[in-house]
Structure formats: C-alpha cells, structure tokens
Scaffold this active site. Structure first.
Site, short mmCIF file in Angstrom:
data_model
loop_
_atom_site.label_atom_id
_atom_site.label_comp_id
_atom_site.label_asym_id
_atom_site.label_seq_id
_atom_site.Cartn_x
_atom_site.Cartn_y
_atom_site.Cartn_z
N ARG A 23 -1.69 34.17 14.67
CA ARG A 23 -0.64 33.60 13.60
C ARG A 23 -0.81 34.57 12.04
O ARG A 23 -1.89 34.05 11.78
CB ARG A 23 -0.58 32.67 13.58
N ASP A 44 -5.41 20.45 9.24
CA ASP A 44 -5.37 21.34 9.03
C ASP A 44 -4.75 20.98 7.29
O ASP A 44 -4.62 19.96 7.67
CB ASP A 44 -4.73 22.87 9.76
#
Length: 567
Positions: free
Chosen positions: A182, A468
């Site tokens: 990603r 996150d």
C-alpha cells in the site's frame, strides 16, 4: 517499448562519492546511505521522475477537485450518486478475471514495512500480507528507504532479521502469504525527493521504487505471471482511480509486461467514494482485484465531509460500529458491487492484540473478533483483515467454517437487495450518545499515537488494540466537531459542554499518560509536542484535511542543509 534498466546511463565511477547519483531534475535531500543508494539508483529515480512528470498535473487537478467538493459540502450539499455515470452503474460489465494467485484471500494481515514485521506477517498463515507505506508507517526518510530495502529482500526471498535481544534469527518459511503493497495517498508529498524543483508525490515514490526493483522477480515467485499487487488508499472518486490506472499502464509499458499485469484492491474509506464504487471499478477494470471496507477512515471521512453540518454529529466512536445503518449499508453495497463485477469484497480490520497476561480479557477480545468476522462472512465478504499474527487462526476458522473449501464467495453471495439502497441509507445519521470517557479516550489515544508517529512508529499498540493513523484522525475530527458545535456530553448524566471541559481533560489525560508510560519515557518521548499539535488541530477554526500533513513537517530532515545529490 523500453525495458526498465535500459535508460542508457554509464556505470558509476568506482570513486566513492557520498551523494546519490541522480538524473537531471532530481534532487535527493534525505540522508545519504550506501544501502539506500542501492534503491535510489539513477534508473529507478528516472522511472519515478517520468511518472511524476507525466501525472503531476493530473494529481494537482484531482486535489483541486477535492477542495471544490469540500466547498460544496460545507455549503450544505450532500454527496450522492452521479447521474452522468448512471450508465456505468447499470451496465452489465465485469472486471478482468482475478489472478489464480489471489483467488483465496480469506484472511489478510497488515502492517508496516519493518523487517521483523514483514517476516512474521509473511509467515503468519494469512493468505495475504499488505505491507504498508501509508497509515501504519511514519514516513520518515529512514522508514521509507529501509522499507524499500526490506520489501526487495522479501520478494527475493532472502530477508532475515537477527533479534539480538531474543537471540533469534527470523527468516521466511517455505510457504508464505502473497504480498500486496500500500503506497501513500495522492495528497501526501515526499519532501526528501524533489523533481523539477517541487516535492515528489509520495505514492509515486512508493509505487515507482517498489515496482522498478521488484516487478520481474515478483511475477516469477509470487504472482504466477501476474503482479505486482497493490492496495490503493484514500481515493474519493473515479477521477483519482483513472490516474492510478494510467500509472499502471505506463509502468507496464515501460517494463515490457502485459497490460493488466499489475493488480490493485481499492480501499473504500472516504464517504464520497462509496457513491463511486462502480465508476472506480470501471476505470480500473483491467487492473482491479476488489474493494476493501476501510471502516475507521470511512467514519473519519463522514465527519470531515459533514464538518459544516451541525445536524450530523457523531456519538462516541466506540458506538459507530458496523451495525449502524449507514455502515451496514456501505458494507452491503460494497459486497454487491464487487461480486457483480467479479472481484473480491474484503472486510474490515480486527485490531485486537492478544492479552497474554489476562486470559479472561483475552478470551473476551477474541470473542469480539469471532463475532465481527462471523458477521462479515455471513454478509458475503470474501476475506478480512487482522493486525496481529495471533488473530490469524481465529479469523481463518470463522471464514473456513462458513465457506468450506471455496476460495471466495464471489459467485455464491450476490447481495442483490443492496441495489435498492439509497443515498439516504448511506448517509443516515448514526445513533448514540456522547460521554466524558469518549472524550478522554479520543484525547489520550490521539496524543499517544501522534507522539509515537513523531518518533518513527506508525503502528502503535494502545490499550490492547493496534492503532494506526486512522484512529488518531477520527479522534481528532470528532473532538473538533464536538468543540465547534458546543456538544453536550449527554451519555453519562454530566450534561456539560465539551468546550467547558476540554482544556482540563487534556491536562488530566497528559498526567495519566505520564503515569502509564513512566516519567522517563514521557520525558524522552514527544508527548508534549504531540499534545500541542493535537490540541491545536482540535481547536482550529477550520478543520485540516489530514493530521499527518501537518505533523509531517516535524519529521522531514534534509541532509545536508543544501543538497544531498550529485547533480
């Protein structure tokens, strides 16, 4: 057709020069390191520069379109389906068939591109590992470059990690997960690399360097003739998907590989994107392998999109789960859209961390995971996400018990009733209450996450969850929304307004953080700096689009002061 690596540069001189050898117009301002130089080769940088030059104006225009959409929403407009693309939504077309290598994606593990994490994730028993340059990584120069080195070693199968503290060497098993990467979102710059006098686009650096160094090996070892594979974050519409498709086609052409080799799963984690899922697929139909429910960022985007709408205030974020009507509608429509177009519909994150010193709490946490995954597989998802290797077995059991030996549910669960979902279903106001504990949790989690991010960690264990950037973002925008509209904490009988208590809450939560982490760690950490940034963002008159854009300025370090490349 130009094969990568054939730009025609002469071999570098054997004379040692402590600067990167760069093509014209490229300036590296990050620290020089001989290991980094193996990634930042002249040809690799030329490839990144070619991508930047071809697509930068398209990217700038897409970012301007985001600003224009925000202006409309702030003036009272609502996101919705585009009448002009109705023919795409109603058309009978499919994406190209998915590669056999990724037919089975029952459980995917995610994590930053750190060396030990990569090995443990690939060995975890998950079907896929999504290696993250985005929300789970603090994008310091060191982290980004070491991440590229680590991925190159992983693709080549040579990656090892010597843990001296545990006297253990980590290496790959014979059977490993399939690797997806990603890159960062379109909005994030890479301020350590300048191209033609301006910072490079972060995602083009992440994608370009990884693709350049790994596409050939990956296709032979992991992709069974396809790949590399990617996850694409933070998109808001099909215009942005079209840019990615063009990037993929250019990369394939320059590498001399077949069109459609590169494959990507798109995260649907912004509110505008849920109305554009068919259109996003249509733009990426030669390169798509599905969509994913990025649910924390989706809730963050809900607040951000409706920042000018005082009638759409969120309750405590812990109450905004997948059983809320607007969240269930989003999930059902995603599954229906994916399966109608012949690709995977991936479920959301299980962020729990095993609690080894408390068996009762640990079992309660795992029961939450089982229930969440049971809901996903029954709804029709083809797979799910987990943040910790310790969750893989539990998640896999739930999906396998429901799916048997079938690798996915694309043909068996169609969710046709979701075609009746309306804009009102997708925008329905969430229900719930707001509490002092919700405010406190947002404050201390947001500050602690940001403190870790500023010191190089983007994936942070907090209160038995792996957090996150999405968690920090939702914490920030929720407090901002509550402050802006003078919300009353109505869920615990206090009846006080957030504006009257926020300053005191920040002080008390900072004291609690210091007690929990210890005075020494608190003193050495960047908790006070994080507190200043976080509270400034929460109390700003206008809402910043991303916390990490502001915080990024604190981690950019240029070496030396003027230039670090040989022009």
């Amino acid at each position: 057709m130009i094969g990568l690596g054939s730009y025609g540069y002469t071999a570098p001189s054997s004379k040692k020069i402590n600067a990167y050898d760069v093509p014209q117009g490229v300036d590296i301002r990050g620290r020089f390191d001989e290991e980094f130089a193996k990634i930042l080769t002249k040809d690799a940088l030329q490839f990144v520069a070619d991508l930047q030059r071809e697509f930068r104006n398209h990217i700038k225009y897409a970012m301007e379109c985001r600003k224009e959409a925000k202006r409309r929403y702030n003036e009272g407009a609502l996101p919705g389906f585009d009448p002009a693309t109705r023919y795409i939504r109603e058309g009978k077309w499919t994406c190209v068939p998915f590669p056999p290598a990724v037919a089975d994606r029952r459980v995917e593990i995610t994590g930053p591109v750190e060396r030990k994490m990569i090995i443990n994730a690939l060995n975890s028993g998950a079907k896929v590992f999504m290696a993250d340059f985005e929300d789970a990584l603090s994008p310091s120069w060191e982290n980004l470059m070491r991440g590229q080195i680590n991925l190159k070693d992983a693709v080549e199968g040579t990656i090892t990690f010597n843990d001296k503290a545990r006297n253990r060497v980590y290496k790959l098993n014979n059977e490993i997960a399939k690797l997806f990467v990603r890159p960062r979102g379109w909005h994030l710059p890479e301020a350590h690399i300048f191209i033609d006098g301006e910072p490079a686009t972060g995602c083009l650096v992440d994608f370009g360097l990884y693709f350049y160094h790994n596409y050939a090996t990956f296709r032979n070892t992991q992709g069974q003739g396809f790949g590399p594979f990617f996850y694409l974050p933070k998109m808001e519409n099909s215009r942005e998907a079209k840019i990615w498709n063009s990037v993929f086609e250019k990369a394939e052409k320059m590498a001399g590989i077949e069109k459609g080799s590169i494959r990507a799963t798109v995260l649907i984690e912004t509110l505008p994107a849920v109305f554009q899922m068919d259109e996003i697929f249509y733009e990426l139909r030669d390169h798509s392998v599905g969509l994913n429910c990025g649910r924390w960022d989706y809730i963050f985007s809900y607040v951000k999109t409706f920042q000018g709408h005082p009638d759409r205030l969120l309750p405590d974020r812990g109450q905004v789960g997948m059983t809320q009507h607007f969240m269930r509608s989003y999930s059902d429509l995603l599954i229906r859209t994916c399966h109608r177009r012949g690709v995977h519909a991936m479920g959301g994150m299980a962020a729990q961390i095993p609690i080894r010193d408390d068996p009762t709490a640990n079992e309660a946490a795992f029961e939450l995971v089982r229930k969440d995954k049971q809901r996903e597989v029954k709804a029709g998802h083809d797979g799910t996400w987990a943040a910790h290797p310790g969750l893989i077995k539990t998640c896999m059991e739930v999906f396998t018990n429901n799916m048997g030996n079938t690798p996915n549910q694309i043909e068996t669960v169609k969710r046709d009733y979701a075609s009746n979902l309306t804009e009102d279903d997708l925008l329905q106001r969430p229900r719930g209450v707001r509490t002092m504990e919700g405010l406190r949790l947002n404050t201390r989690v947001g500050i602690q996450y940001l403190a870790a991010w500023l010191t190089g960690s983007g994936s942070v264990p907090l209160y038995n969850l792996m957090e996150d950037a999405a968690t920090a973002e939702i914490s920030r925008v929720q407090i901002w929304q509550w402050l802006k509209y003078g919300v009353e904490l109505d869920g615990d009988g206090l009846g006080v307004r957030v504006n009257h208590v926020f300053g005191r809450v920040v002080e008390e939560e900072m004291a609690r953080i210091e007690r929990e982490v210890g005075k020494e760690k608190f003193k050495k950490g960047m908790y006070k700096e994080a507190c200043k940034i976080f509270t400034r963002q929460c109390t700003a008159s206008t809402l910043d689009d991303f916390l990490t854009l502001d915080a990024y300025n604190y981690i950019v370090i240029h070496h030396p002061k003027d230039v670090s490349s040989k022009l």
